[in-house]
Design a protein around this motif. Structure first.
Motif, PDB file in Angstrom:
ATOM      1  N   ILE A 136      18.959  -6.809  -5.120  1.00  0.00           N
ATOM      2  CA  ILE A 136      18.290  -7.862  -5.893  1.00  0.00           C
ATOM      3  C   ILE A 136      17.138  -8.456  -5.090  1.00  0.00           C
ATOM      4  N   LYS A 137      17.376  -8.718  -3.787  1.00  0.00           N
ATOM      5  CA  LYS A 137      16.319  -9.269  -2.928  1.00  0.00           C
ATOM      6  C   LYS A 137      15.148  -8.300  -2.831  1.00  0.00           C
ATOM      7  N   LEU A 138      15.446  -7.014  -2.722  1.00  0.00           N
ATOM      8  CA  LEU A 138      14.384  -6.015  -2.615  1.00  0.00           C
ATOM      9  C   LEU A 138      13.548  -5.967  -3.887  1.00  0.00           C
ATOM     10  N   ILE A 139      14.217  -5.979  -5.038  1.00  0.00           N
ATOM     11  CA  ILE A 139      13.477  -5.937  -6.310  1.00  0.00           C
ATOM     12  C   ILE A 139      12.600  -7.172  -6.475  1.00  0.00           C
ATOM     13  N   LEU A 140      13.176  -8.339  -6.205  1.00  0.00           N
ATOM     14  CA  LEU A 140      12.392  -9.578  -6.300  1.00  0.00           C
ATOM     15  C   LEU A 140      11.222  -9.559  -5.325  1.00  0.00           C
ATOM     16  N   GLY A 141      11.492  -9.069  -4.111  1.00  0.00           N
ATOM     17  CA  GLY A 141      10.429  -9.011  -3.108  1.00  0.00           C
ATOM     18  C   GLY A 141       9.289  -8.122  -3.558  1.00  0.00           C
ATOM     19  N   LEU A 142       9.620  -6.950  -4.133  1.00  0.00           N
ATOM     20  CA  LEU A 142       8.578  -6.033  -4.591  1.00  0.00           C
ATOM     21  C   LEU A 142       7.802  -6.613  -5.776  1.00  0.00           C
ATOM     22  N   VAL A 143       8.531  -7.311  -6.668  1.00  0.00           N
ATOM     23  CA  VAL A 143       7.866  -7.920  -7.827  1.00  0.00           C
ATOM     24  C   VAL A 143       6.847  -8.960  -7.368  1.00  0.00           C
ATOM     25  N   ILE A 144       7.209  -9.723  -6.356  1.00  0.00           N
ATOM     26  CA  ILE A 144       6.283 -10.745  -5.846  1.00  0.00           C
ATOM     27  C   ILE A 144       5.218 -10.114  -4.957  1.00  0.00           C
ATOM     28  N   LEU A 145       5.613  -9.085  -4.195  1.00  0.00           N
ATOM     29  CA  LEU A 145       4.712  -8.508  -3.203  1.00  0.00           C
ATOM     30  C   LEU A 145       3.539  -7.760  -3.838  1.00  0.00           C
ATOM     31  N   LEU A 146       3.783  -7.070  -4.933  1.00  0.00           N
ATOM     32  CA  LEU A 146       2.721  -6.268  -5.541  1.00  0.00           C
ATOM     33  C   LEU A 146       1.533  -7.115  -6.002  1.00  0.00           C
ATOM     34  N   PRO A 147       1.741  -8.195  -6.792  1.00  0.00           N
ATOM     35  CA  PRO A 147       0.582  -9.010  -7.169  1.00  0.00           C
ATOM     36  C   PRO A 147      -0.061  -9.732  -5.974  1.00  0.00           C
ATOM     37  N   LEU A 148       0.765 -10.114  -4.998  1.00  0.00           N
ATOM     38  CA  LEU A 148       0.194 -10.749  -3.805  1.00  0.00           C
ATOM     39  C   LEU A 148      -0.700  -9.770  -3.050  1.00  0.00           C
ATOM     40  N   THR A 149      -0.269  -8.514  -2.980  1.00  0.00           N
ATOM     41  CA  THR A 149      -1.073  -7.498  -2.300  1.00  0.00           C
ATOM     42  C   THR A 149      -2.393  -7.275  -3.038  1.00  0.00           C
ATOM     43  N   LEU A 150      -2.322  -7.219  -4.380  1.00  0.00           N
ATOM     44  CA  LEU A 150      -3.545  -7.083  -5.180  1.00  0.00           C
ATOM     45  C   LEU A 150      -4.470  -8.271  -4.975  1.00  0.00           C
ATOM     46  N   TYR A 151      -3.872  -9.474  -4.908  1.00  0.00           N
ATOM     47  CA  TYR A 151      -4.658 -10.696  -4.689  1.00  0.00           C
ATOM     48  C   TYR A 151      -5.368 -10.631  -3.336  1.00  0.00           C
ATOM     49  N   LEU A 152      -4.613 -10.283  -2.276  1.00  0.00           N
ATOM     50  CA  LEU A 152      -5.202 -10.247  -0.942  1.00  0.00           C
ATOM     51  C   LEU A 152      -6.269  -9.160  -0.837  1.00  0.00           C
ATOM     52  N   PHE A 153      -6.038  -8.039  -1.498  1.00  0.00           N
ATOM     53  CA  PHE A 153      -7.039  -6.973  -1.472  1.00  0.00           C
ATOM     54  C   PHE A 153      -8.352  -7.464  -2.098  1.00  0.00           C
ATOM     55  N   VAL A 286      -1.894 -17.671   1.303  1.00  0.00           N
ATOM     56  CA  VAL A 286      -1.358 -16.508   0.577  1.00  0.00           C
ATOM     57  C   VAL A 286      -0.947 -15.420   1.570  1.00  0.00           C
ATOM     58  N   TYR A 287      -1.710 -15.296   2.645  1.00  0.00           N
ATOM     59  CA  TYR A 287      -1.354 -14.323   3.689  1.00  0.00           C
ATOM     60  C   TYR A 287       0.008 -14.657   4.298  1.00  0.00           C
ATOM     61  N   ILE A 288       0.284 -15.934   4.548  1.00  0.00           N
ATOM     62  CA  ILE A 288       1.575 -16.365   5.091  1.00  0.00           C
ATOM     63  C   ILE A 288       2.697 -16.033   4.108  1.00  0.00           C
ATOM     64  N   ILE A 289       2.445 -16.352   2.829  1.00  0.00           N
ATOM     65  CA  ILE A 289       3.452 -16.060   1.800  1.00  0.00           C
ATOM     66  C   ILE A 289       3.704 -14.554   1.725  1.00  0.00           C
ATOM     67  N   TRP A 290       2.623 -13.767   1.775  1.00  0.00           N
ATOM     68  CA  TRP A 290       2.759 -12.306   1.728  1.00  0.00           C
ATOM     69  C   TRP A 290       3.602 -11.810   2.901  1.00  0.00           C
ATOM     70  N   GLY A 291       3.370 -12.362   4.093  1.00  0.00           N
ATOM     71  CA  GLY A 291       4.125 -11.956   5.273  1.00  0.00           C
ATOM     72  C   GLY A 291       5.594 -12.284   5.150  1.00  0.00           C
ATOM     73  N   VAL A 292       5.902 -13.476   4.618  1.00  0.00           N
ATOM     74  CA  VAL A 292       7.303 -13.880   4.451  1.00  0.00           C
ATOM     75  C   VAL A 292       8.007 -12.980   3.433  1.00  0.00           C
ATOM     76  N   VAL A 293       7.329 -12.731   2.302  1.00  0.00           N
ATOM     77  CA  VAL A 293       7.928 -11.889   1.256  1.00  0.00           C
ATOM     78  C   VAL A 293       8.089 -10.454   1.749  1.00  0.00           C
ATOM     79  N   PHE A 294       7.106  -9.972   2.500  1.00  0.00           N
ATOM     80  CA  PHE A 294       7.180  -8.616   3.046  1.00  0.00           C
ATOM     81  C   PHE A 294       8.370  -8.500   4.004  1.00  0.00           C
ATOM     82  N   ASP A 295       8.551  -9.509   4.844  1.00  0.00           N
ATOM     83  CA  ASP A 295       9.691  -9.517   5.775  1.00  0.00           C
ATOM     84  C   ASP A 295      11.015  -9.532   5.009  1.00  0.00           C
ATOM     85  N   MET A 296      11.067 -10.328   3.925  1.00  0.00           N
ATOM     86  CA  MET A 296      12.266 -10.402   3.111  1.00  0.00           C
ATOM     87  C   MET A 296      12.566  -9.049   2.470  1.00  0.00           C
TER      88      MET A 296
END
Length: 405
Positions: A136-153, A286-296
């Motif tokens: 569940i944590k992995l799925i949630l992390g990926l759901v949040i991580l993908l748009p954050l990655t697009l945003y940072l890009f 957003v970079y900090i949030i991305w790092g935390v979610v990526f670690d999770m």
């Protein structure tokens, strides 16, 4: 042996001490301290080294015989030594109990490790089992991580292009500087090198974010220093981009007349410029949030295999238990050393107890020292050289060592 020593050395006394009266002059007088006696004898024989040695030996023999003939003292000394022996035996019994308790604790820990080994073998024999919580944590992390990655890009490609290559027009503002949908297209039209530079920007920042995760999983305390350095580097990088964009916007404002010609844009102006902080926080936070979610997400992925996760927990418990075994073994070594020391002490005390005569060496040494102190005091009065005094001290040390060791 003691009597022979007395006869051997009494011959070295001055020839003047042959009569009964002269012998009394050389003897310890009633109520005379040994210190004063040493002064008096030294004065009478002019600090003779041979006489010093004879009187030290004489004093030892007298006190030895006095203590040997004192039945009450002998009984008291033997009782004192027996009490010490009994105490040492009690100490050994107590240490033996502690040693046995420690060995039992060690065995209990070994039994627990053996049980954990069995549990681990059973886990490895089981089929793959998914950790639902980690999934569940992995799925949630990926759901949040993908748009954050697009945003940072989008953010870092746009800010890099705006900071280094963009031609600011009259309609330029902080928003279209941070999010320029045509940044990659315009960079490609300019050159492949420019496009590659712009594309590298988000990769650099995501690499810094991955470094945060890499350092976070380390066990050394230096990981905090490394993580702090990564955050500082990222913040400084964002601040430089924000300053460059803010400076470009200020120059355009001067051109179109919304800012005065003599106005400047330096460090103090950048700090007070809301556009600078908008760029910094839209990227850095957003970079900090991305790092935390990526670690999770990475942590959840590593825990996805439930059997492997349980096996890791078992290994951690085993390492702790092995450390407990080492502590118990160290304690056992210390206890064995103490037991051996007590056994050796009992052997030494038993040998003393078997002797015909037990003497109090400290009291004899004290009286001999008092006598010699008076002797050296008188040597100073007689004006004897330092060499004579060193020679007398050497005689005293060797005589005391020979008689009392």
């Amino acid at each position: 042996m003691i009597t022979d020593l007395f006869k051997k050395n009494v011959a070295t006394a001055p020839q003047q001490a042959t009569t009964s009266q002269s012998q009394n002059n050389y003897s310890l007088k009633p109520q005379e301290t040994y210190n004063h006696w040493g002064k008096r004898i030294c004065a009478m024989v002019d600090g003779s080294s041979l006489t010093l040695k004879a009187y030290l030996q004489k004093r030892y023999i007298e006190m030895y015989q006095k203590q040997a003939n004192n039945t009450a003292l002998q009984a008291a000394e033997r009782q004192k030594i027996q009490i010490q022996i009994d105490q040492k035996r009690n100490d050994i019994a107590y240490l033996d109990k502690q040693l046995n308790d420690s060995k039992q604790r060690e065995q209990d820990v070994k039994d627990e490790i053996s049980k954990l080994d069995d549990d681990e073998r059973e886990l490895k024999s089981k089929v793959y089992e998914v950790n639902k919580e980690a999934k569940i944590k992995l799925i949630l992390g990926l759901v949040i991580l993908l748009p954050l990655t697009l945003y940072l890009f989008l953010f870092y490609s746009s800010t890099f292009y705006s900071a280094f290559f963009k031609d600011f027009g009259a309609n330029a503002n902080v928003l279209n500087s941070m999010f320029d949908a045509e940044a990659l297209k315009k960079a490609l039209e300019a050159s492949v090198t420019e496009l590659a530079f712009v594309l590298c920007a988000p990769i650099i920042f995501m690499g810094l974010g991955f470094s945060l995760h890499f350092f976070a999983i380390q066990k050394s305390w230096t990981k905090y220093v490394k993580m702090g350095a990564i955050l500082v580097i990222t913040f400084v990088f964002d601040a430089i981009l924000a300053y460059m964009i803010g400076k470009h916007l200020h120059e355009m404002a001067v051109i179109i007349g919304t800012a005065s010609l003599d106005s400047k844009y330096g460090f103090s102006e950048a700090v007070s410029d809301i556009n600078t902080w908008a760029v910094i926080f839209c990227g850095f936070i957003v970079y900090i949030i991305w790092g935390v979610v990526f670690d999770m997400a990475m942590s959840a992925y590593s825990q996805l295999d439930l059997n492997r996760e349980k096996s890791k927990q078992i290994d951690a418990k085993k390492e702790k238990l092995k450390a407990d075994i080492k502590r118990e073994q160290q304690e056992q070594n210390n206890l064995n050393v103490q037991i051996k020391d007590n056994i050796n002490a009992i052997a030494e005390l038993t040998m003393i107890l078997r002797k015909t005569v037990i003497i109090q060496k400290p009291s004899i040494k004290l009286e001999m020292t008092n006598f010699f102190t008076g002797w050296t005091t008188q040597m100073n009065v007689l004006g004897m050289s330092q060499a004579d005094q060193d020679g007398a001290n050497d005689i005293f040390e060797k005589t005391v060592k020979t008689l009392l060791n």
